[in-house]
Design a protein around this motif. Structure first.
Motif, short mmCIF file in Angstrom:
data_model
loop_
_atom_site.label_atom_id
_atom_site.label_comp_id
_atom_site.label_asym_id
_atom_site.label_seq_id
_atom_site.Cartn_x
_atom_site.Cartn_y
_atom_site.Cartn_z
N ALA A 1 0.72 -1.21 0.17
CA ALA A 1 -0.04 0.02 0.01
C ALA A 1 0.88 1.33 -0.02
N GLN A 2 2.07 1.25 0.64
CA GLN A 2 2.71 2.35 0.91
C GLN A 2 3.70 2.59 -0.56
N PHE A 3 4.14 1.38 -1.02
CA PHE A 3 4.73 1.37 -2.15
C PHE A 3 4.02 2.05 -3.40
N PHE A 4 2.82 1.72 -3.49
CA PHE A 4 1.67 2.29 -4.43
C PHE A 4 1.11 3.84 -4.25
N SER A 5 1.24 4.31 -3.10
CA SER A 5 0.60 5.19 -2.42
C SER A 5 0.70 6.52 -3.10
N ASN A 6 1.97 6.77 -3.87
CA ASN A 6 2.44 8.08 -4.37
C ASN A 6 2.27 7.70 -6.06
N MET A 7 1.93 6.54 -6.43
CA MET A 7 1.95 6.39 -7.90
C MET A 7 0.47 6.79 -8.56
N LYS A 8 0.35 7.57 -9.65
CA LYS A 8 -0.80 7.94 -10.29
C LYS A 8 -1.46 6.96 -11.02
N ILE A 9 -2.47 6.64 -10.80
CA ILE A 9 -3.23 5.68 -11.62
C ILE A 9 -3.86 6.36 -13.02
N GLU A 10 -3.39 5.53 -14.29
CA GLU A 10 -4.15 6.16 -15.27
C GLU A 10 -5.46 5.52 -15.90
N LYS A 11 -5.66 4.22 -15.53
CA LYS A 11 -6.89 3.86 -15.76
C LYS A 11 -7.13 2.51 -15.05
N ILE A 12 -8.21 2.14 -14.81
CA ILE A 12 -8.65 1.03 -13.96
C ILE A 12 -9.67 0.30 -14.89
N LYS A 13 -9.33 -0.90 -15.22
CA LYS A 13 -10.24 -1.93 -15.89
C LYS A 13 -10.99 -3.10 -15.06
N PHE A 14 -12.18 -3.29 -15.13
CA PHE A 14 -12.79 -4.44 -14.42
C PHE A 14 -12.68 -5.67 -15.29
N ILE A 15 -12.25 -6.68 -14.93
CA ILE A 15 -12.11 -8.01 -15.66
C ILE A 15 -12.51 -9.17 -14.82
#
Length: 73
Positions: free
Chosen positions: A43-57
């Motif tokens: 959670a901490q590792f990814f906390s500062n990364m900006k999400i471009e898109k989320i796809k539900f599969i």
């Protein structure tokens, strides 16, 4: 009668998250160390990364997926 989940076409909900920047290579060591199980280190590792898109599969029930995503973030 309800069918067991294993008989359903989409038995396991999955999300695909694309980040704006490349994921740093140290993620490989983290996945091996924690056997791919989500924890506060991830959670901490990814906390500062900006999400471009989320796809539900794998699931047509987006309310379930949104709930799962909220727990991850």
């Amino acid at each position: 009668m309800d069918k067991p989940a294993l008989d359903n076409r989409y038995q396991i909900p999955v999300i695909s998250i694309t980040f704006e920047d490349e994921i740093p290579p140290q993620i490989k060591n983290m996945v091996q160390q924690y056997h791919g199980e989500w924890n506060t280190t991830f959670a901490q590792f990814f906390s500062n990364m900006k999400i471009e898109k989320i796809k539900f599969i794998g699931s047509t029930d987006t309310t379930v997926m949104i709930g799962l995503l909220n727990n991850l973030l």
